[in-house]
Design a protein around this motif. Structure first.
Motif, PDB file in Angstrom:
ATOM      1  N   LYS A   1     -26.105  22.060  30.236  1.00 23.45           N
ATOM      2  CA  LYS A   1     -27.485  22.349  29.832  1.00 23.45           C
ATOM      3  C   LYS A   1     -28.173  21.080  29.333  1.00 23.45           C
ATOM      4  CE  LYS A   1     -26.615  27.159  28.418  1.00 23.45           C
ATOM      5  NZ  LYS A   1     -26.602  28.099  27.272  1.00 23.45           N
TER       6      LYS A   1
ATOM      7  N   TYR B   1     -29.178  18.689  32.125  1.00 22.47           N
ATOM      8  CA  TYR B   1     -30.416  19.065  32.804  1.00 22.47           C
ATOM      9  C   TYR B   1     -31.646  18.710  31.961  1.00 22.47           C
ATOM     10  CZ  TYR B   1     -28.823  21.413  37.034  1.00 22.47           C
ATOM     11  OH  TYR B   1     -28.328  21.670  38.297  1.00 22.47           O
TER      12      TYR B   1
ATOM     13  N   ARG C   1     -27.776  24.532  42.961  1.00 22.42           N
ATOM     14  CA  ARG C   1     -28.670  25.632  42.621  1.00 22.42           C
ATOM     15  C   ARG C   1     -28.000  26.683  41.737  1.00 22.42           C
ATOM     16  NH1 ARG C   1     -32.984  26.841  45.973  1.00 22.42           N
ATOM     17  NH2 ARG C   1     -31.859  25.901  47.717  1.00 22.42           N
TER      18      ARG C   1
ATOM     19  N   TYR D   1     -26.660  26.731  38.941  1.00 25.68           N
ATOM     20  CA  TYR D   1     -26.934  26.751  37.505  1.00 25.68           C
ATOM     21  C   TYR D   1     -28.255  27.447  37.170  1.00 25.68           C
ATOM     22  CZ  TYR D   1     -23.113  23.441  37.550  1.00 25.68           C
ATOM     23  OH  TYR D   1     -21.889  22.855  37.754  1.00 25.68           O
ATOM     24  N   SER D   2     -29.075  27.701  38.188  1.00 23.45           N
ATOM     25  CA  SER D   2     -30.369  28.355  37.968  1.00 23.45           C
ATOM     26  C   SER D   2     -30.282  29.880  38.079  1.00 23.45           C
ATOM     27  CB  SER D   2     -31.386  27.841  38.982  1.00 23.45           C
ATOM     28  OG  SER D   2     -31.064  28.306  40.291  1.00 23.45           O
TER      29      SER D   2
ATOM     30  N   TRP E   1     -34.684  23.764  36.458  1.00 22.90           N
ATOM     31  CA  TRP E   1     -33.968  23.303  37.649  1.00 22.90           C
ATOM     32  C   TRP E   1     -34.934  22.632  38.630  1.00 22.90           C
ATOM     33  CZ3 TRP E   1     -33.752  24.183  42.967  1.00 22.90           C
ATOM     34  CH2 TRP E   1     -32.598  23.718  43.605  1.00 22.90           C
ATOM     35  N   ASN E   2     -36.112  23.226  38.819  1.00 20.73           N
ATOM     36  CA  ASN E   2     -37.107  22.640  39.719  1.00 20.73           C
ATOM     37  C   ASN E   2     -37.624  21.298  39.196  1.00 20.73           C
ATOM     38  OD1 ASN E   2     -37.117  24.668  41.698  1.00 20.73           O
ATOM     39  ND2 ASN E   2     -38.535  25.939  40.533  1.00 20.73           N
TER      40      ASN E   2
ATOM     41  N   GLN F   1     -35.079  18.693  40.092  1.00 20.81           N
ATOM     42  CA  GLN F   1     -35.126  18.356  41.523  1.00 20.81           C
ATOM     43  C   GLN F   1     -36.298  17.417  41.806  1.00 20.81           C
ATOM     44  OE1 GLN F   1     -32.278  19.428  42.892  1.00 20.81           O
ATOM     45  NE2 GLN F   1     -32.152  20.362  40.840  1.00 20.81           N
TER      46      GLN F   1
END
Length: 212
Positions: A87, A90, A132, A134-135, A158-159, A162
């Motif tokens: 976490k 990210y 993906r 983790y989303s 998450w987006n 990216q």
């Protein structure tokens, strides 16, 4: 120039073995190969069936662990040891102030490592950031499934990550002195990072992984 002893079958194969013996042995080998292929095919079908039931069908990725769920099926839940680190990875990446290599070193000091205890490679950290799963959704058999497990990050976060990674990749492309044909098309089959072109001796073009 070796003799092969098949203990269970009570057979010995050598240069002087009869063609009929070799023929029968070849049939047994093909039958064994068919058994293995069929086993693999059934396993893939079973994993796809789990995916369609919105259950992650394989070994738990970093940040999760496998447990026995309902009806004896393995499911994944957040790993108390690694989930908080993933976490944080990210969140820090979304801020855009650190490279993936820097994040790997920073979080390595906080306990981000392989389950074996070895330091985690930058390419693996990049793969975690691109995954993906983790989303709350996951990729399987070239499809995207909505999972029933607990996501470690929100879809918005998450987006954002990216977008940060894509911007960095775009920046690296602009800095290059040459326009390589496969830039932005090829990715590493091992870690998923982009392959970047490099000119050698003024005429030879080589592609290598940007993550490791």
């Amino acid at each position: 120039d070796l003799d092969i002893y098949l203990v269970k079958e009570g057979q010995i194969f050598s240069r002087d073995s009869r063609s009929s013996e070799k023929f029968m042995h070849g049939i047994k080998v093909l039958m064994a190969k068919n058994y293995i292929d069929n086993l693999s095919e059934e396993a893939r079908k079973g994993m796809l069936e789990k995916a369609e039931q919105e259950i992650w069908p394989s070994y738990a990725p970093l940040g999760y662990k496998n447990i026995d769920g309902e009806h004896g099926k393995k499911v994944i839940i957040p790993d108390p040891e690694f989930a908080p680190i993933v976490k944080r990875l990210y969140v820090l990446c979304a801020e855009g102030n650190h490279s993936v290599k820097e994040l790997s070193k920073m979080l390595g000091r906080e306990g981000l490592h392989y389950r074996s205890g070895n330091p985690m490679a930058t390419a693996t950290v990049h793969k975690v950031l691109r995954s993906r799963i983790y989303s709350g959704k996951f990729d399987w058999a070239e499809r995207v499934f909505q999972g029933t497990y607990e996501p470690l990050v929100s879809m918005n976060l998450w987006n954002e990550v990216q977008a940060v990674l894509d911007r960095r990749l775009s920046t690296r492309r602009k800095k290059t002195d040459h326009d390589f044909l496969f830039t932005g098309i090829l990715t590493c089959g091992h870690c998923g990072c982009a392959l970047v072109g490099e000119l050698k001796k003024g005429k030879y073009i080589y592609y290598h992984c940007s993550g490791s």
